[in-house]
Design a protein around this motif. Sequence first.
Motif, mmCIF file in Angstrom:
data_model
loop_
_atom_site.group_PDB
_atom_site.id
_atom_site.type_symbol
_atom_site.label_atom_id
_atom_site.label_comp_id
_atom_site.label_asym_id
_atom_site.label_seq_id
_atom_site.Cartn_x
_atom_site.Cartn_y
_atom_site.Cartn_z
ATOM 1 N N GLU A 32 0.827 -1.210 0.000
ATOM 2 C CA GLU A 32 0.000 0.000 0.000
ATOM 3 C C GLU A 32 0.864 1.265 0.000
ATOM 4 O OE1 GLU A 32 -2.453 -3.289 1.692
ATOM 5 O OE2 GLU A 32 -0.483 -2.527 2.199
ATOM 6 N N LEU A 33 1.919 1.252 0.802
ATOM 7 C CA LEU A 33 2.824 2.403 0.827
ATOM 8 C C LEU A 33 3.498 2.589 -0.532
ATOM 9 C CD1 LEU A 33 4.212 4.694 2.312
ATOM 10 C CD2 LEU A 33 5.871 3.025 3.177
ATOM 11 N N ALA A 34 3.964 1.496 -1.120
ATOM 12 C CA ALA A 34 4.610 1.574 -2.436
ATOM 13 C C ALA A 34 3.630 2.091 -3.488
ATOM 14 C CB ALA A 34 5.154 0.209 -2.840
ATOM 15 N N LEU A 35 2.392 1.639 -3.437
ATOM 16 C CA LEU A 35 1.389 2.099 -4.393
ATOM 17 C C LEU A 35 1.207 3.606 -4.305
ATOM 18 C CD1 LEU A 35 -0.765 1.380 -6.490
ATOM 19 C CD2 LEU A 35 -2.355 1.024 -4.592
ATOM 20 N N ILE A 36 1.142 4.125 -3.092
ATOM 21 C CA ILE A 36 0.982 5.566 -2.901
ATOM 22 C C ILE A 36 2.196 6.327 -3.421
ATOM 23 C CG2 ILE A 36 0.837 7.405 -1.162
ATOM 24 C CD1 ILE A 36 -0.860 5.383 0.515
ATOM 25 N N VAL A 37 3.391 5.941 -2.984
ATOM 26 C CA VAL A 37 4.567 6.739 -3.348
ATOM 27 C C VAL A 37 4.969 6.574 -4.806
ATOM 28 C CG1 VAL A 37 5.446 6.833 -0.989
ATOM 29 C CG2 VAL A 37 6.274 5.059 -2.515
ATOM 30 N N MET A 38 4.580 5.464 -5.439
ATOM 31 C CA MET A 38 4.917 5.279 -6.854
ATOM 32 C C MET A 38 3.862 5.865 -7.780
ATOM 33 S SD MET A 38 6.674 1.524 -6.762
ATOM 34 C CE MET A 38 7.532 1.711 -8.333
ATOM 35 N N SER A 39 2.697 6.234 -7.215
ATOM 36 C CA SER A 39 1.609 6.746 -8.032
ATOM 37 C C SER A 39 1.435 8.255 -7.940
ATOM 38 C CB SER A 39 0.286 6.093 -7.611
ATOM 39 O OG SER A 39 0.357 4.696 -7.780
ATOM 40 N N LEU A 40 1.944 8.873 -6.887
ATOM 41 C CA LEU A 40 1.732 10.300 -6.668
ATOM 42 C C LEU A 40 3.051 11.040 -6.485
ATOM 43 C CD1 LEU A 40 -1.128 10.099 -4.020
ATOM 44 C CD2 LEU A 40 -1.375 10.702 -6.429
ATOM 45 N N ARG A 41 3.045 12.289 -6.866
ATOM 46 C CA ARG A 41 4.173 13.191 -6.610
ATOM 47 C C ARG A 41 3.567 14.562 -6.340
ATOM 48 N NH1 ARG A 41 7.818 12.917 -11.346
ATOM 49 N NH2 ARG A 41 6.062 13.774 -12.465
ATOM 50 N N VAL A 42 4.094 15.255 -5.370
ATOM 51 C CA VAL A 42 3.617 16.601 -5.063
ATOM 52 C C VAL A 42 4.150 17.548 -6.126
ATOM 53 C CG1 VAL A 42 3.690 18.480 -3.383
ATOM 54 C CG2 VAL A 42 3.534 16.114 -2.592
ATOM 55 N N ARG A 43 3.280 18.371 -6.630
ATOM 56 C CA ARG A 43 3.714 19.355 -7.643
ATOM 57 C C ARG A 43 4.751 20.286 -7.014
ATOM 58 N NH1 ARG A 43 0.225 19.490 -12.130
ATOM 59 N NH2 ARG A 43 -1.659 18.263 -11.769
ATOM 60 N N PRO A 44 5.743 20.707 -7.808
ATOM 61 C CA PRO A 44 6.863 21.486 -7.259
ATOM 62 C C PRO A 44 6.477 22.788 -6.570
ATOM 63 C CG PRO A 44 7.188 21.042 -9.613
ATOM 64 C CD PRO A 44 5.866 20.460 -9.226
ATOM 65 N N GLU A 45 5.334 23.351 -6.915
ATOM 66 C CA GLU A 45 4.955 24.626 -6.310
ATOM 67 C C GLU A 45 4.362 24.470 -4.913
ATOM 68 O OE1 GLU A 45 1.484 23.602 -9.175
ATOM 69 O OE2 GLU A 45 3.648 23.391 -9.196
ATOM 70 N N PHE A 46 4.184 23.230 -4.449
ATOM 71 C CA PHE A 46 3.622 22.986 -3.121
ATOM 72 C C PHE A 46 4.658 22.418 -2.172
ATOM 73 C CE2 PHE A 46 -0.014 22.665 -6.000
ATOM 74 C CZ PHE A 46 -0.873 23.574 -5.416
ATOM 75 N N GLY A 47 4.520 22.770 -0.902
ATOM 76 C CA GLY A 47 5.384 22.254 0.157
ATOM 77 C C GLY A 47 4.539 21.565 1.214
ATOM 78 N N LEU A 48 5.181 20.961 2.181
ATOM 79 C CA LEU A 48 4.492 20.234 3.226
ATOM 80 C C LEU A 48 3.477 21.109 3.967
ATOM 81 C CD1 LEU A 48 4.264 17.494 4.567
ATOM 82 C CD2 LEU A 48 6.090 18.171 6.110
ATOM 83 N N ASP A 49 3.815 22.348 4.193
ATOM 84 C CA ASP A 49 2.905 23.251 4.919
ATOM 85 C C ASP A 49 1.589 23.490 4.168
ATOM 86 O OD1 ASP A 49 4.564 23.500 7.081
ATOM 87 O OD2 ASP A 49 5.539 25.317 6.344
ATOM 88 N N ASP A 50 1.582 23.307 2.860
ATOM 89 C CA ASP A 50 0.359 23.487 2.087
ATOM 90 C C ASP A 50 -0.685 22.410 2.372
ATOM 91 O OD1 ASP A 50 1.114 25.823 0.588
ATOM 92 O OD2 ASP A 50 2.488 24.538 -0.537
ATOM 93 N N PHE A 51 -0.282 21.351 3.050
ATOM 94 C CA PHE A 51 -1.200 20.240 3.305
ATOM 95 C C PHE A 51 -1.693 20.205 4.745
ATOM 96 C CE2 PHE A 51 1.248 19.145 -0.390
ATOM 97 C CZ PHE A 51 0.278 18.685 -1.269
ATOM 98 N N ARG A 52 -1.293 21.151 5.540
ATOM 99 C CA ARG A 52 -1.788 21.221 6.924
ATOM 100 C C ARG A 52 -3.208 21.739 6.934
ATOM 101 N NH1 ARG A 52 2.251 20.189 10.409
ATOM 102 N NH2 ARG A 52 4.358 20.585 9.713
#
Length: 53
Positions: A32-52
């Motif tokens: 499940e973890l591999a599926l998530i990390v291999m299927s998604l990437r955060v767009r470069p204009e966003f950072g971790l704080d944008d998801f709080r």
Amino acid sequence: MEWRRFELIEKDPKRVEELEEVLRRSGLGRYELALIVMSLRVRPEFGLDDFRT
């Protein structure tokens, strides 16, 4: 936590601890973890704080 199949790129020990806690709580398996990390990437204009909330 042992990272044999994943490359841990986070260097901040506090962030790594937070990551490990999230993984423990979520109960995600390797697949499940591999599926998530291999299927998604955060767009470069966003950072971790944008998801709080």
